[in-house]
Design a protein around this motif. Structure first.
Motif, PDB file in Angstrom:
ATOM      1  N   ASN A 100     -10.769   2.503   6.072  1.00 22.90           N
ATOM      2  CA  ASN A 100     -10.245   1.141   6.023  1.00 22.90           C
ATOM      3  C   ASN A 100      -8.765   1.129   5.661  1.00 22.90           C
ATOM      4  O   ASN A 100      -8.352   0.587   4.629  1.00 22.90           O
ATOM      5  CB  ASN A 100     -11.037   0.296   5.021  1.00 22.90           C
ATOM      6  N   SER A 134      -8.482  -3.208  -3.473  1.00 25.54           N
ATOM      7  CA  SER A 134      -8.549  -4.420  -2.650  1.00 25.54           C
ATOM      8  C   SER A 134      -7.422  -5.396  -2.958  1.00 25.54           C
ATOM      9  O   SER A 134      -7.403  -6.501  -2.424  1.00 25.54           O
ATOM     10  CB  SER A 134      -9.901  -5.119  -2.856  1.00 25.54           C
ATOM     11  N   SER A 135      -6.486  -5.005  -3.818  1.00 25.35           N
ATOM     12  CA  SER A 135      -5.364  -5.877  -4.156  1.00 25.35           C
ATOM     13  C   SER A 135      -4.491  -6.131  -2.930  1.00 25.35           C
ATOM     14  O   SER A 135      -4.052  -5.205  -2.255  1.00 25.35           O
ATOM     15  CB  SER A 135      -4.509  -5.242  -5.263  1.00 25.35           C
ATOM     16  N   TYR A 149      -5.077  -3.019   2.365  1.00 21.23           N
ATOM     17  CA  TYR A 149      -3.843  -3.799   2.406  1.00 21.23           C
ATOM     18  C   TYR A 149      -2.592  -2.957   2.134  1.00 21.23           C
ATOM     19  O   TYR A 149      -1.476  -3.494   2.152  1.00 21.23           O
ATOM     20  CB  TYR A 149      -3.918  -4.943   1.391  1.00 21.23           C
ATOM     21  N   GLU A 175     -11.030   2.750  -4.261  1.00 23.02           N
ATOM     22  CA  GLU A 175     -10.997   1.538  -3.444  1.00 23.02           C
ATOM     23  C   GLU A 175     -10.083   0.530  -4.106  1.00 23.02           C
ATOM     24  O   GLU A 175     -10.271   0.152  -5.265  1.00 23.02           O
ATOM     25  CB  GLU A 175     -12.386   0.944  -3.266  1.00 23.02           C
TER      26      GLU A 175
END
Length: 309
Positions: free
Chosen positions: A79, A35-36, A62, A33
């Motif tokens: 995601n 999330s940057s 992202y 995972e």
């Protein structure tokens, strides 16, 4: 490299402006995972795990460019809404037997469904082969918004039903580029950039073992001729074929593919075929091909067909 989730977190926290991350020969984790917000490109070259029962989950909300390359176990994308470009040059080697093949098909369906929204899609030989296996089983690909599709495969007649079905799901496709040169159809080591919104197919004619377990050339020929693969390619304007190689007698299936594309690309403007010229022995074949291509009916009145060698 043997990684743990905490190691990835430390690397990213220590490099807040990191834009591209490449992981090679990954094992030891089952969930990645990231999330940057700054990381826009992720490349994973080969993922291994001793267990074939656990999926490797990738969550990259992202990331714009995701490349999965080489032999992999089960990979699941979660995601990935920001993805613009996806390169799936994977080979799920999960073992022999019907149960393993069912899981391989499940993995491929999962991946293709996860990237149906991307603008640029790049599929490797194993994925291309899997398309026809899935089509034989009655699976239909999800409608997509892709404008660029690259297929790297040793395309033979066995592949036509799956390939045509996949093209029909690519109704927004704008440009098709075929690079025919492929001395090692199962090897990889190159990537195309996606400028120009092109569909790139890398063709050669080596027989592929997995698909032949399910069907044969004659059966697929009948399916291709009788099945309804008549969905129009409403936005396909340009088709380019580079490095075409081989004799007409050895590449008769290309005539069927060209016929299909000319028939279904309703707004086609340009179809360019550039063949490799390696000797006078091929020249007569190329002259005959050029005549055949020019004579094929086309649904677009504005389509020009150019064959050069």
């Amino acid at each position: 490299m043997n990684l743990r989730e905490s190691v990835i977190e430390k690397v990213l926290s220590g490099c807040p402006n990191l834009e591209c991350l490449e992981l090679d020969s990954v094992w030891g984790i089952h969930r990645l995972e990231i999330s940057s917000v700054k990381l826009r490109k992720l490349i994973i070259k080969k993922y291994e795990d001793e267990s074939n029962d656990i999926w490797f989950e990738i969550l990259v909300p992202y990331v714009h460019n995701l490349q999965l390359l080489g032999s992999c176990n089960s990979i699941s994308l979660r995601n990935v809404a920001s993805l613009v470009t996806a390169v799936l040059y994977v080979d799920f080697d999960l073992g022999d037997g019907d149960e393993f093949r069912k899981k391989e098909c499940s993995c491929l369906k999962e991946l293709l469904h996860s990237v149906a929204h991307v603008e640029n899609l790049d599929l490797g030989p194993w994925c291309i082969e899997g398309l026809s296996i899935l089509e034989l089983k009655g699976w239909q690909p999800s409608p997509s918004s892709r404008k660029f599709l690259k297929l790297n495969a040793a395309i033979v007649q066995l592949d036509f039903p799956g390939l045509c079905s996949f093209l029909q799901s690519s109704s927004d496709l704008e440009t098709l580029v075929i690079d025919w040169h492929n001395p090692e159809p199962r090897a990889f080591g190159f990537l195309m950039n996606f400028e120009g919104r092109e569909l790139h197919l890398l063709f050669s004619f080596a027989h592929r073992g997995l698909l032949s377990r399910y069907t044969n050339e004659d059966e697929q020929s009948r399916r291709f001729k009788t099945h309804n693969f008549n969905g129009s390619l409403l936005h396909l304007k340009t088709i380019k074929v580079f490095n075409f190689d081989g004799s007409l007698s050895g590449n008769k299936s290309v005539l069927q593919l060209v016929k299909y594309l000319l028939k279904n690309a309703t707004v086609l403007e340009k179809f360019v075929i550039a063949a490799k010229f390696e000797g006078s022995d091929e020249s007569q074949d190329y002259v005959k091909m050029a005549q055949d291509f020019q004579s094929f009916p086309r649904s677009s009145l504005h389509a020009s067909v150019v064959f050069s060698y």
